[in-house]
Write a protein that holds these residues in place. Sequence first.
Motif, mmCIF file in Angstrom:
data_model
loop_
_atom_site.group_PDB
_atom_site.id
_atom_site.type_symbol
_atom_site.label_atom_id
_atom_site.label_comp_id
_atom_site.label_asym_id
_atom_site.label_seq_id
_atom_site.Cartn_x
_atom_site.Cartn_y
_atom_site.Cartn_z
ATOM 1 N N ALA A 197 -7.431 -15.672 -11.057
ATOM 2 C CA ALA A 197 -6.278 -15.024 -11.491
ATOM 3 C C ALA A 197 -5.666 -14.362 -10.269
ATOM 4 O O ALA A 197 -4.261 -14.277 -9.999
ATOM 5 C CB ALA A 197 -6.364 -14.021 -12.728
ATOM 6 N N HIS A 198 -6.326 -13.677 -9.301
ATOM 7 C CA HIS A 198 -5.826 -13.062 -8.155
ATOM 8 C C HIS A 198 -4.901 -13.992 -7.511
ATOM 9 O O HIS A 198 -3.998 -13.602 -6.725
ATOM 10 C CB HIS A 198 -6.641 -12.431 -7.321
ATOM 11 N N LYS A 235 1.574 -11.849 -4.343
ATOM 12 C CA LYS A 235 2.613 -12.487 -3.601
ATOM 13 C C LYS A 235 2.978 -12.366 -2.624
ATOM 14 O O LYS A 235 3.642 -12.801 -1.968
ATOM 15 C CB LYS A 235 3.974 -12.309 -4.835
ATOM 16 N N ASN A 236 2.316 -11.160 -1.750
ATOM 17 C CA ASN A 236 2.558 -10.882 -0.214
ATOM 18 C C ASN A 236 1.330 -9.732 0.225
ATOM 19 O O ASN A 236 0.580 -9.468 -0.656
ATOM 20 C CB ASN A 236 3.923 -10.216 -0.157
ATOM 21 N N LEU A 237 1.545 -9.586 1.560
ATOM 22 C CA LEU A 237 0.653 -8.575 2.015
ATOM 23 C C LEU A 237 0.621 -7.434 1.365
ATOM 24 O O LEU A 237 -0.504 -6.749 1.062
ATOM 25 C CB LEU A 237 0.998 -8.359 3.649
ATOM 26 N N ARG A 238 1.678 -6.810 0.887
ATOM 27 C CA ARG A 238 1.590 -5.514 0.169
ATOM 28 C C ARG A 238 0.769 -5.471 -1.019
ATOM 29 O O ARG A 238 0.089 -4.492 -1.347
ATOM 30 C CB ARG A 238 3.018 -5.015 -0.048
ATOM 31 N N ASP A 239 0.956 -6.598 -1.745
ATOM 32 C CA ASP A 239 0.313 -6.801 -3.125
ATOM 33 C C ASP A 239 -1.258 -6.655 -2.811
ATOM 34 O O ASP A 239 -1.964 -6.003 -3.578
ATOM 35 C CB ASP A 239 0.481 -7.723 -3.876
ATOM 36 N N PHE A 272 -2.081 -2.721 -11.713
ATOM 37 C CA PHE A 272 -1.882 -2.157 -10.524
ATOM 38 C C PHE A 272 -0.762 -2.778 -9.877
ATOM 39 O O PHE A 272 0.197 -2.195 -9.061
ATOM 40 C CB PHE A 272 -3.067 -2.192 -9.689
ATOM 41 N N TRP A 273 -0.738 -3.919 -9.821
ATOM 42 C CA TRP A 273 0.259 -4.793 -9.207
ATOM 43 C C TRP A 273 1.722 -4.398 -9.816
ATOM 44 O O TRP A 273 2.750 -4.126 -8.753
ATOM 45 C CB TRP A 273 0.182 -6.417 -9.568
ATOM 46 N N ASN A 274 1.766 -4.241 -11.212
ATOM 47 C CA ASN A 274 3.188 -3.794 -11.551
ATOM 48 C C ASN A 274 3.632 -2.473 -11.027
ATOM 49 O O ASN A 274 4.824 -2.468 -10.680
ATOM 50 C CB ASN A 274 3.340 -3.819 -12.964
ATOM 51 N N LYS A 275 2.478 -1.590 -11.115
ATOM 52 C CA LYS A 275 2.965 -0.337 -10.742
ATOM 53 C C LYS A 275 3.541 -0.097 -9.322
ATOM 54 O O LYS A 275 4.307 0.948 -8.917
ATOM 55 C CB LYS A 275 1.502 0.494 -10.913
ATOM 56 N N ASP A 277 4.339 1.920 3.270
ATOM 57 C CA ASP A 277 3.811 2.874 2.625
ATOM 58 C C ASP A 277 2.346 2.321 1.982
ATOM 59 O O ASP A 277 1.395 3.136 1.878
ATOM 60 C CB ASP A 277 4.476 3.238 1.195
ATOM 61 N N ALA A 278 2.367 1.144 1.612
ATOM 62 C CA ALA A 278 1.010 0.481 1.167
ATOM 63 C C ALA A 278 0.002 0.514 2.267
ATOM 64 O O ALA A 278 -1.052 0.509 2.159
ATOM 65 C CB ALA A 278 1.061 -1.145 0.964
#
Length: 184
Positions: free
Chosen positions: A48-49, A54-58, A106-109, A117-118
């Motif tokens: 699933a991951h 979708k990107n580095l931030r995630d 967590f992803w949605n949040k 910031d990440a």
Amino acid sequence: MARPTTKTDLLTAAAQNYEEMNAFIATMTEKELSMPFDFTKMKAKSEAHWSRDKNLRDVLIHLYEWHRLLLDWVQANQKDENADESRPFLPAPYNWRTYGAMNVEFWNKHQDTSLEDARKMLENSHKEVMVLAETFTNEELFGKGVFKWVGTSALGSYFVSNTASHYTWALKKLKAHRKNCSQL
């Protein structure tokens, strides 16, 4: 490197893998940073991951949130060490069969969290985890049955999973993304 089984190995592997991950991130091109992750053509990437992030931030936020789980779990159980019931690692309503839904939460949040910031959040939580790990002896980290709230596992295994092993996971994902970008 084999999975750490001592405090020294844990601290070394966590620091090295974190640095290796960050060194790789520092080499990411603008194309790699701006292109959304897409692993749909990679048949072996079916967990699933691979479709969630979708990107580095995630990826960085995922690591940060798992650090928070570890930090909050240890601190809560240390504070209430004599409590009749210990706090579980995963917060309700999640368990080890349903934690994928927690990862999506967590992803949605963090969809409005910036990459900068990440990065800062992860850097701070990594430091916190390392400082916390330092407070335990080798026996407390890798002896079984030392803390009743850890159950049958060693506390150190949670630290390894949330640092060194998780950084390796992240690096593998980032390298797969680079490979995808190079094929376009």
